[in-house]
Design an enzyme around this catalytic site. Structure first.
Site, PDB file in Angstrom:
ATOM      1  N   PHE A 133       0.855  -1.181   0.000  1.00 26.31           N
ATOM      2  CA  PHE A 133       0.000   0.000   0.000  1.00 26.31           C
ATOM      3  C   PHE A 133       0.899   1.242   0.000  1.00 26.31           C
ATOM      4  O   PHE A 133       1.859   1.313   0.761  1.00 26.31           O
ATOM      5  CB  PHE A 133      -0.887  -0.026   1.251  1.00 26.31           C
ATOM      6  CG  PHE A 133      -1.997   0.985   1.224  1.00 26.31           C
ATOM      7  CD1 PHE A 133      -3.215   0.685   0.627  1.00 26.31           C
ATOM      8  CD2 PHE A 133      -1.831   2.236   1.797  1.00 26.31           C
ATOM      9  CE1 PHE A 133      -4.239   1.616   0.604  1.00 26.31           C
ATOM     10  CE2 PHE A 133      -2.855   3.171   1.783  1.00 26.31           C
ATOM     11  CZ  PHE A 133      -4.064   2.862   1.182  1.00 26.31           C
ATOM     12  N   ASP A 205       1.665  -5.135   8.564  1.00 25.77           N
ATOM     13  CA  ASP A 205       0.497  -4.268   8.446  1.00 25.77           C
ATOM     14  C   ASP A 205      -0.726  -5.175   8.253  1.00 25.77           C
ATOM     15  O   ASP A 205      -0.791  -5.940   7.285  1.00 25.77           O
ATOM     16  CB  ASP A 205       0.679  -3.321   7.253  1.00 25.77           C
ATOM     17  CG  ASP A 205      -0.431  -2.274   7.197  1.00 25.77           C
ATOM     18  OD1 ASP A 205      -1.551  -2.564   7.642  1.00 25.77           O
ATOM     19  OD2 ASP A 205      -0.160  -1.167   6.676  1.00 25.77           O
ATOM     20  N   TYR A 230     -11.112   0.893  10.572  1.00 24.57           N
ATOM     21  CA  TYR A 230     -12.293   1.319   9.799  1.00 24.57           C
ATOM     22  C   TYR A 230     -12.618   0.398   8.632  1.00 24.57           C
ATOM     23  O   TYR A 230     -13.569   0.627   7.916  1.00 24.57           O
ATOM     24  CB  TYR A 230     -12.140   2.767   9.307  1.00 24.57           C
ATOM     25  CG  TYR A 230     -10.888   3.065   8.516  1.00 24.57           C
ATOM     26  CD1 TYR A 230     -10.759   2.668   7.197  1.00 24.57           C
ATOM     27  CD2 TYR A 230      -9.841   3.761   9.097  1.00 24.57           C
ATOM     28  CE1 TYR A 230      -9.618   2.946   6.474  1.00 24.57           C
ATOM     29  CE2 TYR A 230      -8.686   4.052   8.378  1.00 24.57           C
ATOM     30  CZ  TYR A 230      -8.574   3.638   7.070  1.00 24.57           C
ATOM     31  OH  TYR A 230      -7.437   3.918   6.367  1.00 24.57           O
ATOM     32  N   LYS A 231     -11.791  -0.646   8.420  1.00 26.83           N
ATOM     33  CA  LYS A 231     -12.064  -1.582   7.326  1.00 26.83           C
ATOM     34  C   LYS A 231     -12.900  -2.742   7.886  1.00 26.83           C
ATOM     35  O   LYS A 231     -14.040  -2.545   8.252  1.00 26.83           O
ATOM     36  CB  LYS A 231     -10.749  -2.012   6.689  1.00 26.83           C
ATOM     37  CG  LYS A 231     -10.061  -0.832   5.989  1.00 26.83           C
ATOM     38  CD  LYS A 231      -8.689  -1.147   5.431  1.00 26.83           C
ATOM     39  CE  LYS A 231      -8.116   0.105   4.759  1.00 26.83           C
ATOM     40  NZ  LYS A 231      -6.671  -0.033   4.472  1.00 26.83           N
ATOM     41  N   ARG A 379     -12.185  -4.314  -7.224  1.00 24.54           N
ATOM     42  CA  ARG A 379     -12.042  -5.038  -5.951  1.00 24.54           C
ATOM     43  C   ARG A 379     -13.412  -5.311  -5.355  1.00 24.54           C
ATOM     44  O   ARG A 379     -14.252  -4.417  -5.282  1.00 24.54           O
ATOM     45  CB  ARG A 379     -11.300  -4.175  -4.919  1.00 24.54           C
ATOM     46  CG  ARG A 379      -9.856  -4.039  -5.121  1.00 24.54           C
ATOM     47  CD  ARG A 379      -9.181  -3.571  -3.831  1.00 24.54           C
ATOM     48  NE  ARG A 379      -9.816  -2.434  -3.185  1.00 24.54           N
ATOM     49  CZ  ARG A 379      -9.354  -1.887  -2.069  1.00 24.54           C
ATOM     50  NH1 ARG A 379      -8.292  -2.383  -1.459  1.00 24.54           N
ATOM     51  NH2 ARG A 379      -9.957  -0.847  -1.534  1.00 24.54           N
TER      52      ARG A 379
HETATM   53  C1  LIG Z   1      -5.949   1.203   4.258  1.00 20.61           C
HETATM   54  C2  LIG Z   1      -4.491   1.019   4.473  1.00 20.61           C
HETATM   55  C3  LIG Z   1      -3.741   2.005   5.113  1.00 20.61           C
HETATM   56  C4  LIG Z   1      -4.384   3.304   5.502  1.00 20.61           C
HETATM   57  O1  LIG Z   1      -3.576   4.107   6.276  1.00 20.61           O
HETATM   58  P1  LIG Z   1      -4.207   5.420   6.934  1.00 20.61           P
HETATM   59  O2  LIG Z   1      -3.096   6.018   7.671  1.00 20.61           O
HETATM   60  O3  LIG Z   1      -5.342   4.959   7.797  1.00 20.61           O
HETATM   61  O4  LIG Z   1      -4.739   6.284   5.844  1.00 20.61           O
HETATM   62  C5  LIG Z   1      -2.393   1.748   5.355  1.00 20.61           C
HETATM   63  N1  LIG Z   1      -1.823   0.589   4.957  1.00 20.61           N
HETATM   64  C6  LIG Z   1      -2.537  -0.373   4.323  1.00 20.61           C
HETATM   65  C7  LIG Z   1      -1.869  -1.640   3.917  1.00 20.61           C
HETATM   66  C8  LIG Z   1      -3.881  -0.185   4.045  1.00 20.61           C
HETATM   67  O5  LIG Z   1      -4.578  -1.109   3.397  1.00 20.61           O
END
Ligand SMILES: *Cc1c(COP(=O)(O)O)cnc(C)c1O
Length: 418
Positions: A133, A205, A230-231, A379
């Site tokens: 990401f 992560d 939040y996911k 997705r």
């Molecule tokens: C959604 C996601 C994030 C989001 O990071 P934020 O700091 O909450 O914006 C980070 N890493 C991964 C792998 C994600 O899927």
């Protein structure tokens, strides 16, 4: 392969032991929500909880609520509720800040731990994947640039290249357990063991695995982990993230965002920073209590079931989706991007299509909400707590209809959030 019918899917719904959990969430009529991997649905308990926090705890009790309503302890209390979902123990996780910020803390502390040991002091390489990401890569770039001590980031292009890239030059390995784009699931125990054998530390992560599948941080002997709430955890838009530090590293865990919430006695108001014992040293400053309180509504639902049950339904849903798309849309150029092997699949399925963005916009217009990621990838996230087998059937039928009628060409215009 057997041919399924919509009635078969309804039968699966009837036999689904998790079916009742759908009623714990507020979902609009006529919407098939396949984007819980990006923003989880709202637990029905959330509005009343928000009302209570705002009108009673804030409105009436005012500043007393830091003690009386447990606001001060909330990051730890939520961390303890989350711990069993990720194979962690009490007092090892806090819910705080964003995933990006928590990545910064874990990267900084991890590099410092490595630099403080004579066996690893010269190591300057952070290993990750090019397909990680972006924010994970950006945070690693930010910290290496800012430290200015010759750290480099080594990116691999395929999971198969990781073993070789994680060698005795590696200080830290930073991996996302489930790839946000493809849904590829890494073998956490094997990669962790390999990293340790090479003398590297590993940061996981869990943005797309916490609440989506069983995670065993302690059993895998991982070092650090971060992730979103939040996911799949349904904590609400922008709800604070989490950070986990293995017990054995907590004493040495020092990150540069040493704000007063990580102090041993914050209200002693001492001029010198002294980190508190345990995981609360990962905190920085005052927390967004209203957002934080919503995280509890999501976690309370998980407390009533098990990640094993969630995983079993997740695999059944993603298997069904793959099977139905391949059977019913076989005459269209859709390419499965997600691994077929269960051991390598998270809780989402991605298909590539030359007009992926426009097709996804048409799906959304017809009530099937997934999302789009470059290049050409649609997705579809499957959240076992509220997605039904019949939803999978209906989503595939709408997809087939859109593709059969080429009913997407007018939807190519991009929005800011895809
Ligand atoms: C959604 C996601 C994030 C989001 O990071 P934020 O700091 O909450 O914006 C980070 N890493 C991964 C792998 C994600 O899927």
């Amino acid at each position: 392969m057997t041919t399924m019918t919509r009635n078969d899917c309804l039968t699966l719904d009837q036999g689904d032991t998790l079916a009742g959990f759908r009623n714990e969430f507020s979902l609009p009529e006529g919407t098939i929500y396949l984007d819980g991997n990006s923003l989880g649905a709202m637990p029905k308990a959330a509005p009343a909880r928000a009302q209570q926090v705002i009108t009673s705890e804030w409105g009436t009790d005012l500043i007393k609520s830091w003690n009386k309503a447990g606001w001060f302890d909330l990051p730890s209390r939520l961390g303890n509720l989350l711990a069993p979902l990720i194979g962690a123990a009490e007092n090892e996780v806090v819910v705080t800040d964003s995933t990006s910020v928590n990545l910064f803390k874990a990267l900084a502390a991890g590099l410092q731990i490595q630099a403080s040991k004579k066996e690893t002091v010269g190591r300057k390489v952070i290993v990750s994947e090019r397909s990680n990401f972006p924010t994970d890569l950006y945070m690693a770039q930010g910290i290496t640039r800012w430290l200015d001590r010759g750290y480099t980031i080594r990116l691999v292009d395929t999971p198969e290249e990781l073993a070789e890239a994680i060698n005795t030059e590696a200080a830290l390995v930073m991996l996302t357990h489930v790839n946000y784009r493809t849904g590829y699931l890494h073998d956490m125990p094997a990669l962790t063991a390999h990293a340790h054998k090479q003398g590297a530390l590993i940061l996981w992560d869990l943005a797309h695995s916490a609440g989506a599948l069983p995670v065993e941080l302690k059993r895998a002997n991982a070092d650090f982990a971060v992730g979103c709430t939040y996911k799949y955890l349904n904590g609400g838009p922008g709800s604070p993230a989490f950070i986990w530090v293995a017990q054995r590293h907590q004493e040495a865990f020092q990150h540069p965002l040493s704000g007063w919430w990580g102090h041993a006695s914050p209200f002693a108001m001492q001029p010198a920073f002294e980190a508190t014992a345990g995981i609360r040293r990962a905190l920085c400053g005052t927390q967004p209590i209203v957002s934080l309180a919503m995280v509890e509504c999501g976690l309370e639902v998980f407390a009533k079931t098990s990640m094993q049950a969630i995983r079993a339904k997740s695999l059944a849903l993603t298997d069904l989706f793959i099977q139905l798309v391949e059977q019913r849309c076989s005459h269209h150029p859709l390419e499965l991007v997600t691994p077929r092997m269960h051991a390598q699949r998270g809780s989402q399925v991605s298909f590539r299509h030359a007009h992926g963005y426009a097709v996804m916009q048409s799906l959304i217009a017809r009530g099937v909400i997934g999302d789009y990621r470059e290049p050409g990838i649609m997705r579809f996230g499957f959240t076992p707590l509220y997605v039904r087998f019949s939803d999978v059937w209906d989503a595939v039928e709408i997809l087939r209809d859109i593709l059969d009628t080429a009913d997407y060409s007018m939807n190519a215009e991009r929005h800011a959030v895809t």
